[in-house]
Structure formats: C-alpha cells, structure tokens
Design an enzyme around this catalytic site. Structure first.
Site, short mmCIF file in Angstrom:
data_model
loop_
_atom_site.label_atom_id
_atom_site.label_comp_id
_atom_site.label_asym_id
_atom_site.label_seq_id
_atom_site.Cartn_x
_atom_site.Cartn_y
_atom_site.Cartn_z
N ASP A 20 -13.72 -47.62 45.70
CA ASP A 20 -12.46 -47.17 46.27
C ASP A 20 -12.66 -45.80 46.93
O ASP A 20 -13.66 -45.12 46.68
CB ASP A 20 -11.43 -47.09 45.14
CG ASP A 20 -10.09 -46.55 45.59
OD1 ASP A 20 -9.54 -47.09 46.55
OD2 ASP A 20 -9.62 -45.56 44.98
N LEU A 21 -11.71 -45.38 47.76
CA LEU A 21 -11.83 -44.11 48.47
C LEU A 21 -10.84 -43.07 47.95
O LEU A 21 -11.21 -42.13 47.26
CB LEU A 21 -11.65 -44.34 49.97
CG LEU A 21 -12.68 -45.26 50.64
CD1 LEU A 21 -12.34 -45.47 52.11
CD2 LEU A 21 -14.08 -44.72 50.48
N ASP A 22 -9.55 -43.22 48.27
CA ASP A 22 -8.54 -42.24 47.89
C ASP A 22 -8.46 -42.10 46.37
O ASP A 22 -8.34 -43.10 45.64
CB ASP A 22 -7.17 -42.63 48.42
CG ASP A 22 -7.10 -42.58 49.94
OD1 ASP A 22 -7.82 -41.77 50.54
OD2 ASP A 22 -6.29 -43.35 50.52
N ASP A 190 -10.22 -45.71 40.76
CA ASP A 190 -9.39 -44.90 39.87
C ASP A 190 -8.15 -45.61 39.37
O ASP A 190 -7.52 -45.15 38.41
CB ASP A 190 -8.95 -43.62 40.60
CG ASP A 190 -7.91 -43.93 41.68
OD1 ASP A 190 -6.71 -43.66 41.47
OD2 ASP A 190 -8.30 -44.47 42.73
#
Length: 251
Positions: A20-22, A190
């Site tokens: 994941d990124l954000d 997250d």
C-alpha cells in the site's frame, strides 16, 4: 471470547511483494491538508467568489465528501471526485466551472509532494532487490511523480482498475502484474480491513503495518495478519533471515 492466534508468516513461499502507499510509505493527511491549503490560496487568487463561499480547507473537504454521494460512479476515482468537487464549488459560487481543471492540476501536484517515512527508501530498496514489488492503492498517488517509481515492477490503483481494496480482484491483478500466484504474494499495508482482510481473502499472506500499535480488533476485523510490525524497518528484519536461494529474483 479470546482473540484468534496470529498466523505464522511463511517466508519460504514469498515470491513477490505488494504494498500500500498512503499511510504505509508516508502519512497522508498532512499531505492532503497542505494540498487543500494550496488549492484554497489558488481559488483566492483566481476564483475569489468560490474562495469566499468555501473559505476553509474543511469546507473544501466537505464538498469533496459530498461528491461521493452525488457521483457514486466516481467512488473509485479520487482524482475525478476531487476535480468534480472543485467544479461544483465553482458553479455554486458563480465562478467559471472550467477553472476546475487548472485548480485540480495544482492540487494534484501538491498531493504528490509526500514526506516519506524515514525508513521507506531503505525498505523499498531492500524489497526491490529481492522481489518484484507492486504498489497497490485505493488512492491517486503517482509513484513516478513522487520519485520512487524505480522500486516497483508495477503500480495499480482503484482509479485505473475501477475496483478497490478489499475486493480480491485488485489483489489478484497485482499478483498477475508480478507474474506470480496470489499465494506467493506478501501484502503490506496499514489498513486492517482494506489491506489485511483483503489480502487474506485473496489468498495472500499479509503484514499489518500498525504504527500506532493499536490492538487487533478481532471481533471487527476477523482473522489477524501473518505478522504485525510497528515500522517498515521491522519488515526488513522479518525477511532478512530468508536464504538468498529462496528469494525470487526481481523480474
């Protein structure tokens, strides 16, 4: 009722990483708040009636959230949602709706100016040297504009695919992009529901990046992840023990 036991991470079957990124590689809300502040200043200079009607970043965010209800067809395209919310704000204030295009372009450029977590570069470099890595996001971050595109074999988003985590299809698309089977993928993210439960449902292993160190809400989230870490460095430590002979060469 006792919490279910965490799954055991099987490092021997990992052939690719999805991540994941954000809020996994950088904190997202400081970035969005700054981009909204830049947008509001632009509106003050170029569309003062809109800036007067929507005089705070909170009001800009509120009309963006309203757009989710007005245009559910755009729910997987955060760029389109933001652009059309700006257009709606301009229209309601009596300014030129076409100003939405340059206004969004400015917002989007600022949205890419993220501040990576301190251990993000080292972790991405470690992972990319050992596995094909695929970015998998419901957001609209551009890994190439951010300057980390060289770590990734591919970058998939809900905007491009029209489906979002936790839908198993987006995870399966990421496995295909890495040229492996879903059970050979380790996903890192997250969000307990979107990342962990989505990856598990797709047949992947999952690491929960739990920076705030919240307890696993098993009644809400169900099956726990294979591993939980408080920072990205801990992922390197988990995977460093894998013999090089078992590591999938980056393709």
């Amino acid at each position: 009722m006792s919490a279910p036991a965490p799954l055991s991470l099987d490092t021997s079957r990992i052939r690719a990483i999805t991540i994941d990124l954000d809020d996994t590689l950088w904190p997202i809300w400081p970035t969005i708040a700054r981009a909204e502040a830049v947008l509001l200043q632009w509106l003050t200079d170029h569309a003062p009636a809109t800036a007067a009607l929507f005089s705070s970043t909170e009001s800009l965010r509120a009309i963006r959230n309203q757009m989710v209800e007005l245009r559910p067809d755009l729910m997987h395209d955060l760029s389109a949602l933001r652009r059309e919310s700006i257009r709606l704000a301009l229209t309601q204030a009596g300014d030129e709706p076409d100003l939405a295009e340059p206004a969004f372009d400015l917002f989007f450029a600022e949205r890419q100016r993220v501040e990576l977590f301190a251990d993000a570069h080292d972790t991405l470099a470690f992972l990319a040297a050992r596995y094909p890595v695929v970015a998998l996001s419901n957001g609209n971050a551009d890994v190439h504009r951010i300057g980390i595109g060289h770590y990734f074999k591919a970058s998939l988003s809900a905007t491009v695919l029209g489906i979002a985590k936790p839908d198993v299809r987006i995870f399966h698309a990421a496995a295909s992009a890495a040229q492996v089977q879903p059970h050979e993928v380790l996903h890192v993210g997250d969000d307990a529901a979107l990342d962990v439960q989505g990856a598990l449902a797709a047949g992947m292993q999952a690491i929960w990046l739990n920076t705030p160190e919240h307890p696993w809400a098993h009644d809400k989230h169900g099956t726990p992840p294979h591993a939980t870490v408080a920072n990205l460095t801990a992922i390197r430590e988990l995977l460093q023990a894998i013999p090089e002979a078992l590591v999938q060469p980056r393709r």
